[in-house]
Design an enzyme around this catalytic site. Sequence first.
Site, mmCIF file in Angstrom:
data_model
loop_
_atom_site.group_PDB
_atom_site.id
_atom_site.type_symbol
_atom_site.label_atom_id
_atom_site.label_comp_id
_atom_site.label_asym_id
_atom_site.label_seq_id
_atom_site.Cartn_x
_atom_site.Cartn_y
_atom_site.Cartn_z
ATOM 1 N N ASN A 11 1.006 -1.252 0.092
ATOM 2 C CA ASN A 11 -0.119 -0.008 -0.056
ATOM 3 C C ASN A 11 0.956 1.328 -0.022
ATOM 4 O O ASN A 11 1.584 1.620 0.991
ATOM 5 C CB ASN A 11 -0.886 -0.125 1.318
ATOM 6 C CG ASN A 11 -1.810 1.198 1.454
ATOM 7 O OD1 ASN A 11 -1.826 2.052 0.568
ATOM 8 N ND2 ASN A 11 -2.209 1.420 2.576
ATOM 9 N N LYS A 13 0.039 4.291 -0.190
ATOM 10 C CA LYS A 13 -0.380 5.476 0.505
ATOM 11 C C LYS A 13 -0.251 6.713 -0.360
ATOM 12 O O LYS A 13 -0.302 6.431 -1.865
ATOM 13 C CB LYS A 13 0.057 5.900 1.781
ATOM 14 C CG LYS A 13 -0.160 4.267 2.599
ATOM 15 C CD LYS A 13 0.222 4.660 3.999
ATOM 16 C CE LYS A 13 0.087 3.349 4.720
ATOM 17 N NZ LYS A 13 0.157 3.674 6.261
ATOM 18 N N HIS A 95 -9.329 0.840 5.082
ATOM 19 C CA HIS A 95 -7.958 1.151 5.496
ATOM 20 C C HIS A 95 -8.361 2.212 6.835
ATOM 21 O O HIS A 95 -8.914 3.198 6.712
ATOM 22 C CB HIS A 95 -7.146 1.801 4.661
ATOM 23 C CG HIS A 95 -5.706 1.965 5.247
ATOM 24 N ND1 HIS A 95 -5.212 2.617 6.064
ATOM 25 C CD2 HIS A 95 -4.661 0.935 5.160
ATOM 26 C CE1 HIS A 95 -4.035 2.657 6.567
ATOM 27 N NE2 HIS A 95 -3.441 1.248 5.861
ATOM 28 N N GLU A 97 -6.817 4.557 7.989
ATOM 29 C CA GLU A 97 -6.500 6.058 7.716
ATOM 30 C C GLU A 97 -7.643 6.585 7.082
ATOM 31 O O GLU A 97 -8.028 7.630 7.241
ATOM 32 C CB GLU A 97 -5.214 5.896 6.789
ATOM 33 C CG GLU A 97 -4.140 5.838 7.549
ATOM 34 C CD GLU A 97 -2.813 5.411 6.911
ATOM 35 O OE1 GLU A 97 -2.765 5.694 5.419
ATOM 36 O OE2 GLU A 97 -1.707 5.130 7.545
ATOM 37 N N GLU A 165 -5.334 -5.051 10.768
ATOM 38 C CA GLU A 165 -4.434 -4.008 10.854
ATOM 39 C C GLU A 165 -4.388 -3.393 12.196
ATOM 40 O O GLU A 165 -5.255 -2.312 12.231
ATOM 41 C CB GLU A 165 -4.356 -2.928 9.751
ATOM 42 C CG GLU A 165 -3.851 -3.832 8.430
ATOM 43 C CD GLU A 165 -3.562 -2.744 7.464
ATOM 44 O OE1 GLU A 165 -2.327 -2.815 6.784
ATOM 45 O OE2 GLU A 165 -4.011 -1.701 7.052
ATOM 46 N N GLY A 171 2.620 1.853 10.771
ATOM 47 C CA GLY A 171 3.618 3.170 10.632
ATOM 48 C C GLY A 171 4.275 3.598 11.804
ATOM 49 O O GLY A 171 5.091 4.546 11.897
ATOM 50 N N SER A 210 3.679 -2.499 10.166
ATOM 51 C CA SER A 210 5.045 -2.484 10.386
ATOM 52 C C SER A 210 5.771 -3.669 10.140
ATOM 53 O O SER A 210 6.654 -4.226 10.741
ATOM 54 C CB SER A 210 5.607 -1.920 12.041
ATOM 55 O OG SER A 210 4.936 -0.648 12.256
HETATM 56 C C1 PEP Z 1 -0.698 0.023 6.018
HETATM 57 O O1 PEP Z 1 -0.682 1.173 6.005
HETATM 58 O O2 PEP Z 1 -1.509 -0.898 5.822
HETATM 59 C C2 PEP Z 1 0.344 -0.362 6.863
HETATM 60 C C3 PEP Z 1 0.405 -1.458 7.109
HETATM 61 O O3 PEP Z 1 1.608 0.499 6.936
HETATM 62 P P1 PEP Z 1 2.898 0.037 7.650
HETATM 63 O O4 PEP Z 1 3.414 -1.024 6.951
HETATM 64 O O5 PEP Z 1 3.899 1.199 7.417
HETATM 65 O O6 PEP Z 1 2.997 -0.138 9.009
#
Ligand code: PEP
Length: 250
Positions: A11, A13, A95, A97, A165, A171, A210
């Site tokens: 992703n 973003k 997601h 976000e 998630e 992040g 992460s």
């Molecule tokens: C995500 O935004 O779906 C995600 C898992 O980000 P990160 O791997 O940077 O934590």
Amino acid sequence: MHVRRKLVAGNWKMNGNLAQLAELHAIAEAARAAGGVDVAVCPPFTLIAPAVTRAGGAIVIGAQDCHAEESGAHTGNVSAAMIKEAGGRMAIVGHSERRAEQQESDVAVRGKAVAALRHGFVTIVCVGESALDRAAGSHVDVVERQLEGSLPDSWEEGELVLAYEPIWAIGTGNVATPADIGEMHAAIRRHLVGRFGDSGQRTRILYGGSVKADNAAEIFAVADVDGALVGGASLTADLFVPIIEAAARS
Ligand code: PEP
């Protein structure tokens, strides 16, 4: 016993530009070499068409969202039909976000999932609890409610994929422990099987939060982890390829 192929989805973003699509070359090479693993990248909408050209079929290219409607007066939005015309074959919906920044409700996420599935997309529905939910011990209930509200009751086309998630792991560099991941993926599997029967057994459940080269193998070894949704570490081949390779070895 159902064998579920691992899926490693990136992703991007709101990151990337035409120059960065050069990363797809090495990612596609790794995807071909890995065999047995599905690899996907979801760049910003504007990069979908050129990414499809660059990926050359080795990587599924998708979008990070789609609107529930086909077309109409929805300024700034993009429909699944438009993504498909650009060559996209996947959509991430719900997601955290978007749930936070665009105040997307479970009902809204369900509408988007229905649209993406109707277009035959691999449709990744994201769920996950906040740090506060986890501290209160209500994480499983919170995710259960998100599943209840965000998943369509039935679909004929496409493939439903879940992504767990935890918001506090996205992040931040804070990865959920294998025990935390195992607990939640088992709960999600129970929900899927209880609701969709055999197809719930075949549904892939990704972990996201992460995921990096140095923790991927441990995460992929957890029961009911069928791959990863990767943010930061999907932006360059150097970071993403070792995760694909770990999935291939798992
Ligand atoms: C995500 O935004 O779906 C995600 C898992 O980000 P990160 O791997 O940077 O934590």
